[in-house]
Structure formats: C-alpha cells, structure tokens
Design a protein around this motif. Structure first.
Motif, mmCIF file in Angstrom:
data_model
loop_
_atom_site.group_PDB
_atom_site.id
_atom_site.type_symbol
_atom_site.label_atom_id
_atom_site.label_comp_id
_atom_site.label_asym_id
_atom_site.label_seq_id
_atom_site.Cartn_x
_atom_site.Cartn_y
_atom_site.Cartn_z
ATOM 1 N N GLU A 130 20.039 71.117 159.652
ATOM 2 C CA GLU A 130 21.472 70.879 159.452
ATOM 3 C C GLU A 130 22.188 71.123 160.777
ATOM 4 O OE1 GLU A 130 22.740 72.239 155.115
ATOM 5 O OE2 GLU A 130 21.762 73.858 156.226
ATOM 6 N N PRO A 131 22.062 70.197 161.726
ATOM 7 C CA PRO A 131 22.597 70.442 163.069
ATOM 8 C C PRO A 131 24.111 70.629 163.112
ATOM 9 C CG PRO A 131 21.907 68.165 162.824
ATOM 10 C CD PRO A 131 21.456 68.885 161.593
ATOM 11 N N ASN A 132 24.850 70.131 162.146
ATOM 12 C CA ASN A 132 26.308 70.272 162.152
ATOM 13 C C ASN A 132 26.797 71.553 161.493
ATOM 14 O OD1 ASN A 132 26.539 67.791 163.443
ATOM 15 N ND2 ASN A 132 26.525 66.690 161.505
ATOM 16 N N ARG A 133 25.875 72.330 160.949
ATOM 17 C CA ARG A 133 26.234 73.590 160.300
ATOM 18 C C ARG A 133 26.089 74.712 161.318
ATOM 19 N NH1 ARG A 133 26.219 76.114 154.890
ATOM 20 N NH2 ARG A 133 26.097 74.139 153.811
ATOM 21 N N ARG A 138 22.580 78.242 158.545
ATOM 22 C CA ARG A 138 21.441 77.351 158.334
ATOM 23 C C ARG A 138 20.327 78.067 157.590
ATOM 24 N NH1 ARG A 138 21.084 74.712 164.372
ATOM 25 N NH2 ARG A 138 23.236 73.996 164.408
#
Length: 144
Positions: A130-133, A138
């Motif tokens: 989840e790179p945008n979290r 994460r």
C-alpha cells in the motif's frame, strides 16, 4: 510487534507457518503473541489456514490449543473478491498464491497496525503493498 514500537491495539495475523510455529512452542512466534497480548491486539487466522494446518492426527491437538485462544475469521465473498483483485493487480497466480491472497485480503481489512507472521514474505509483501498509505499504517509482513 516484537521489537517494534507501536501504539496499543491492532492485529496479529498468523498464516499456516505462524500457527504451526505457535503450536510447537517456537520462541520467536511466542514473543510476537505475547507482545500482541500485552498490547491488547487481536490475534487472528483466516479459516483457509485450517485447511493448510489440520490433518486429523495427534499433531492437531497442539494446534487446537492455540486455536482456542485466537479468532478464526471466515473467508467471505468480499474477501474472496478482494483476494482475486490482489492476484490480478500483482500478476501472481496458482493455488499457493490464491491462499496468500486470501491472507493478504484478510490482513488489509483489519485494525492497524497489522503484523502478519508468514513463511512466504515475498509474495505477501507484494500482495499487501500500500504505497500511498503512511508506513506506520501498512501491514508489516514478518518471516517466521
């Protein structure tokens, strides 16, 4: 959770290896369990994990002792759909990856922070990415 500083709550998720290691008394797996208990984190497995671990023999007794103290989450249609979408997004396939994707979809839907104990960190890291979290929100995948 062991060795990491995070707030209270959250979830410890065990895959088949995490559950098996707890059942045999593995020290590292027990440390994660104790940390989760101290933090009042929920400790869970996916129902699919039972398929991988239980064999109907005497060895199952120790697994059942662990199961009596943790939650077994069902594989719902929503989790199954999310797991399929994770497979599609990552390009993974096959029965082993299908089980891992169910673990990932389960973990992604739980209260954070989430620590997932597994014997397959590579595929699970891809599936829970989840790179945008924010990093502290994460799913943390730990090899046991």
């Amino acid at each position: 959770m062991a060795g990491r500083r995070v707030g209270g709550g959250g979830t410890l998720v065990l895959d088949s290896e995490g559950l098996s290691k707890l059942a045999i008394g593995d020290g590292r797996a027990r440390a994660y369990l104790e940390t989760a208990r101290t933090r009042r984190a929920r400790v869970v497995i996916s129902a699919i994990t039972l398929t991988e671990v239980l064999r109907g023999g005497p060895r199952d007794a120790s697994v059942h002792r662990v199961l009596a103290r943790i939650s077994v989450l069902p594989v719902t249609p929503e989790i199954a759909r999310a797991a399929g979408e994770l497979l599609g997004a990552t390009g993974l396939s096959g029965h082993r990856c299908a089980i891992d994707s169910i673990m990932a979809a389960t973990a992604l839907g739980l209260a954070r922070p989430v620590v997932l104990l597994t014997s397959d960190p590579d595929d699970l890291n891809r599936l829970v990415d989840e790179p945008n979290r924010p990093k502290d929100e994460r799913v943390i995948v730990v090899h046991v």
